[in-house]
Design a protein around this motif. Structure first.
Motif, PDB file in Angstrom:
ATOM      1  N   ALA A  19     -50.833 -33.563 -74.054  1.00 30.08           N
ATOM      2  CA  ALA A  19     -50.232 -34.261 -72.913  1.00 30.08           C
ATOM      3  C   ALA A  19     -48.797 -33.788 -72.677  1.00 30.08           C
ATOM      4  CB  ALA A  19     -50.271 -35.772 -73.135  1.00 30.08           C
ATOM      5  N   VAL A  20     -48.027 -33.675 -73.746  1.00 29.52           N
ATOM      6  CA  VAL A  20     -46.638 -33.227 -73.617  1.00 29.52           C
ATOM      7  C   VAL A  20     -46.613 -31.778 -73.118  1.00 29.52           C
ATOM      8  CG1 VAL A  20     -44.541 -32.688 -74.932  1.00 29.52           C
ATOM      9  CG2 VAL A  20     -45.718 -34.876 -75.288  1.00 29.52           C
ATOM     10  N   SER A  21     -47.475 -30.938 -73.664  1.00 26.63           N
ATOM     11  CA  SER A  21     -47.532 -29.535 -73.233  1.00 26.63           C
ATOM     12  C   SER A  21     -47.867 -29.427 -71.752  1.00 26.63           C
ATOM     13  CB  SER A  21     -48.567 -28.760 -74.046  1.00 26.63           C
ATOM     14  OG  SER A  21     -48.147 -28.618 -75.376  1.00 26.63           O
ATOM     15  N   ARG A  22     -48.845 -30.221 -71.294  1.00 23.52           N
ATOM     16  CA  ARG A  22     -49.193 -30.194 -69.862  1.00 23.52           C
ATOM     17  C   ARG A  22     -47.984 -30.576 -69.003  1.00 23.52           C
ATOM     18  NH1 ARG A  22     -54.062 -32.541 -71.646  1.00 23.52           N
ATOM     19  NH2 ARG A  22     -53.262 -34.620 -71.132  1.00 23.52           N
ATOM     20  N   HIS A  23     -47.253 -31.598 -69.435  1.00 26.08           N
ATOM     21  CA  HIS A  23     -46.095 -32.044 -68.663  1.00 26.08           C
ATOM     22  C   HIS A  23     -45.017 -30.960 -68.604  1.00 26.08           C
ATOM     23  CE1 HIS A  23     -43.398 -34.820 -66.726  1.00 26.08           C
ATOM     24  NE2 HIS A  23     -42.474 -34.589 -67.645  1.00 26.08           N
ATOM     25  N   TYR A  24     -44.676 -30.380 -69.739  1.00 29.58           N
ATOM     26  CA  TYR A  24     -43.658 -29.327 -69.770  1.00 29.58           C
ATOM     27  C   TYR A  24     -44.153 -28.085 -69.016  1.00 29.58           C
ATOM     28  CZ  TYR A  24     -40.437 -31.704 -72.974  1.00 29.58           C
ATOM     29  OH  TYR A  24     -39.523 -32.571 -73.528  1.00 29.58           O
ATOM     30  N   ASP A  25     -45.441 -27.754 -69.141  1.00 35.31           N
ATOM     31  CA  ASP A  25     -46.001 -26.611 -68.413  1.00 35.31           C
ATOM     32  C   ASP A  25     -45.903 -26.789 -66.904  1.00 35.31           C
ATOM     33  OD1 ASP A  25     -46.780 -24.662 -70.290  1.00 35.31           O
ATOM     34  OD2 ASP A  25     -48.713 -25.618 -70.658  1.00 35.31           O
ATOM     35  N   ARG A  26     -46.190 -28.005 -66.429  1.00 34.88           N
ATOM     36  CA  ARG A  26     -46.099 -28.261 -64.979  1.00 34.88           C
ATOM     37  C   ARG A  26     -44.700 -27.933 -64.465  1.00 34.88           C
ATOM     38  NH1 ARG A  26     -49.518 -32.609 -65.941  1.00 34.88           N
ATOM     39  NH2 ARG A  26     -47.804 -34.049 -66.341  1.00 34.88           N
ATOM     40  N   LEU A  27     -43.700 -28.322 -65.220  1.00 33.32           N
ATOM     41  CA  LEU A  27     -42.327 -28.053 -64.800  1.00 33.32           C
ATOM     42  C   LEU A  27     -41.971 -26.576 -64.964  1.00 33.32           C
ATOM     43  CD1 LEU A  27     -40.681 -31.292 -66.185  1.00 33.32           C
ATOM     44  CD2 LEU A  27     -41.001 -30.682 -63.793  1.00 33.32           C
ATOM     45  N   ALA A  28     -42.390 -25.962 -66.060  1.00 31.92           N
ATOM     46  CA  ALA A  28     -42.072 -24.547 -66.307  1.00 31.92           C
ATOM     47  C   ALA A  28     -42.716 -23.643 -65.256  1.00 31.92           C
ATOM     48  CB  ALA A  28     -42.528 -24.146 -67.710  1.00 31.92           C
ATOM     49  N   GLY A  32     -42.288 -19.913 -62.822  1.00 33.07           N
ATOM     50  CA  GLY A  32     -43.200 -18.822 -63.150  1.00 33.07           C
ATOM     51  C   GLY A  32     -43.385 -18.543 -64.626  1.00 33.07           C
ATOM     52  N   MET A  33     -43.249 -19.552 -65.452  1.00 32.54           N
ATOM     53  CA  MET A  33     -43.496 -19.351 -66.880  1.00 32.54           C
ATOM     54  C   MET A  33     -44.252 -20.541 -67.440  1.00 32.54           C
ATOM     55  SD  MET A  33     -39.950 -20.146 -68.982  1.00 32.54           S
ATOM     56  CE  MET A  33     -38.775 -19.288 -67.984  1.00 32.54           C
ATOM     57  N   THR A  34     -44.636 -20.430 -68.706  1.00 35.26           N
ATOM     58  CA  THR A  34     -45.264 -21.547 -69.398  1.00 35.26           C
ATOM     59  C   THR A  34     -44.240 -22.183 -70.332  1.00 35.26           C
ATOM     60  OG1 THR A  34     -45.977 -20.249 -71.315  1.00 35.26           O
ATOM     61  CG2 THR A  34     -47.489 -20.322 -69.407  1.00 35.26           C
ATOM     62  N   ALA A  35     -44.551 -23.373 -70.794  1.00 32.65           N
ATOM     63  CA  ALA A  35     -43.672 -24.039 -71.763  1.00 32.65           C
ATOM     64  C   ALA A  35     -43.561 -23.208 -73.037  1.00 32.65           C
ATOM     65  CB  ALA A  35     -44.186 -25.443 -72.062  1.00 32.65           C
ATOM     66  N   GLY A  36     -44.657 -22.568 -73.429  1.00 30.49           N
ATOM     67  CA  GLY A  36     -44.625 -21.720 -74.618  1.00 30.49           C
ATOM     68  C   GLY A  36     -43.689 -20.538 -74.455  1.00 30.49           C
ATOM     69  N   GLN A  37     -43.718 -19.930 -73.281  1.00 29.52           N
ATOM     70  CA  GLN A  37     -42.806 -18.812 -73.015  1.00 29.52           C
ATOM     71  C   GLN A  37     -41.367 -19.298 -73.011  1.00 29.52           C
ATOM     72  OE1 GLN A  37     -44.566 -17.555 -69.331  1.00 29.52           O
ATOM     73  NE2 GLN A  37     -45.842 -16.000 -70.325  1.00 29.52           N
ATOM     74  N   PHE A  38     -41.144 -20.470 -72.457  1.00 34.42           N
ATOM     75  CA  PHE A  38     -39.799 -21.058 -72.477  1.00 34.42           C
ATOM     76  C   PHE A  38     -39.316 -21.194 -73.919  1.00 34.42           C
ATOM     77  CE2 PHE A  38     -37.048 -24.768 -72.911  1.00 34.42           C
ATOM     78  CZ  PHE A  38     -36.027 -24.465 -72.025  1.00 34.42           C
ATOM     79  N   SER A  39     -40.170 -21.719 -74.798  1.00 32.46           N
ATOM     80  CA  SER A  39     -39.794 -21.900 -76.209  1.00 32.46           C
ATOM     81  C   SER A  39     -39.431 -20.574 -76.869  1.00 32.46           C
ATOM     82  CB  SER A  39     -40.928 -22.567 -76.987  1.00 32.46           C
ATOM     83  OG  SER A  39     -41.139 -23.872 -76.525  1.00 32.46           O
ATOM     84  N   ALA A  43     -35.783 -19.462 -78.286  1.00 37.92           N
ATOM     85  CA  ALA A  43     -35.647 -19.012 -79.682  1.00 37.92           C
ATOM     86  C   ALA A  43     -34.986 -17.643 -79.754  1.00 37.92           C
ATOM     87  CB  ALA A  43     -37.015 -18.987 -80.359  1.00 37.92           C
ATOM     88  N   ILE A  44     -35.349 -16.756 -78.839  1.00 42.12           N
ATOM     89  CA  ILE A  44     -34.735 -15.429 -78.825  1.00 42.12           C
ATOM     90  C   ILE A  44     -33.255 -15.550 -78.470  1.00 42.12           C
ATOM     91  CG2 ILE A  44     -34.671 -13.225 -77.577  1.00 42.12           C
ATOM     92  CD1 ILE A  44     -37.779 -13.411 -77.494  1.00 42.12           C
ATOM     93  N   ARG A  45     -32.937 -16.386 -77.507  1.00 42.88           N
ATOM     94  CA  ARG A  45     -31.521 -16.574 -77.144  1.00 42.88           C
ATOM     95  C   ARG A  45     -30.720 -17.086 -78.341  1.00 42.88           C
ATOM     96  NH1 ARG A  45     -29.600 -20.509 -72.377  1.00 42.88           N
ATOM     97  NH2 ARG A  45     -30.013 -22.087 -73.926  1.00 42.88           N
ATOM     98  N   GLN A  46     -31.310 -17.945 -79.152  1.00 46.19           N
ATOM     99  CA  GLN A  46     -30.610 -18.526 -80.298  1.00 46.19           C
ATOM    100  C   GLN A  46     -30.635 -17.620 -81.528  1.00 46.19           C
ATOM    101  OE1 GLN A  46     -32.828 -22.183 -80.583  1.00 46.19           O
ATOM    102  NE2 GLN A  46     -31.289 -23.309 -79.413  1.00 46.19           N
ATOM    103  N   ALA A  47     -31.481 -16.601 -81.524  1.00 46.62           N
ATOM    104  CA  ALA A  47     -31.664 -15.739 -82.701  1.00 46.62           C
ATOM    105  C   ALA A  47     -30.412 -14.933 -83.002  1.00 46.62           C
ATOM    106  CB  ALA A  47     -32.850 -14.801 -82.490  1.00 46.62           C
ATOM    107  N   ARG A  48     -30.221 -14.688 -84.261  1.00 44.96           N
ATOM    108  CA  ARG A  48     -29.126 -13.833 -84.722  1.00 44.96           C
ATOM    109  C   ARG A  48     -29.739 -12.620 -85.431  1.00 44.96           C
ATOM    110  NH1 ARG A  48     -26.960 -16.875 -81.812  1.00 44.96           N
ATOM    111  NH2 ARG A  48     -25.333 -18.384 -82.259  1.00 44.96           N
ATOM    112  N   ASN A  49     -30.267 -11.694 -84.610  1.00 47.42           N
ATOM    113  CA  ASN A  49     -30.921 -10.493 -85.139  1.00 47.42           C
ATOM    114  C   ASN A  49     -32.071 -10.821 -86.089  1.00 47.42           C
ATOM    115  OD1 ASN A  49     -29.351  -8.534 -83.760  1.00 47.42           O
ATOM    116  ND2 ASN A  49     -27.680  -8.932 -85.178  1.00 47.42           N
TER     117      ASN A  49
END
Length: 138
Positions: A19-28, A32-39, A43-49
């Protein structure tokens, strides 16, 4: 005594996750992306190499699943890869287009967060987040 399967943690966690995934996916999907792609982008933006394996661990995701997701993001021009600084694999960075898309998506994520917070109330929201973090340690 008969088992009460309505109290099954697994079943209830999966129903809630869907249910939560569907809700976040609708907004994402609005950008033009999915909630999974957003995550993954966050994570890549926060990554330190971080290497692929380290990033997969942090996301609690199978390495092969992450590699497939990142390959799609690379094909879309949202992510670039380079050899990691220690030579143990690849590290990832957001492209300029990936940064721009993530900037567009963050307000939608904030809306999804707000929707969940409003549904649960602030105290229950924080309790739920703490409970989910504990469950993720199993």
């Amino acid at each position: 005594m008969e088992d009460d399967f309505s109290l099954c943690v697994l079943d209830n966690a999966r129903k809630a996750a869907r249910a939560v995934s569907r809700h976040y996916d609708r907004l994402a999907r609005k950008v033009g992306m999915t909630a999974g792609q957003f995550s993954v982008l966050v994570a890549i933006r926060q990554a330190r190499n971080e290497t692929t394996g380290e990033l997969a661990d942090r996301l609690s995701m199978e390495r092969t699943t992450l590699v497939r997701n990142i390959a799609l993001l690379e094909r879309k021009g949202l992510v670039t890869s380079s050899p990691s600084t220690d030579g143990r694999g690849k590290s990832y960075q957001l492209s300029d287009e990936g940064k721009k898309l993530l900037d567009e998506a963050v307000p939608l994520w904030r809306q999804a967060q707000s929707d969940v917070r409003n549904l649960l109330g602030q105290d229950e929201f924080l309790k739920t987040i703490n409970t989910l973090k504990k469950l993720s340690q199993l």
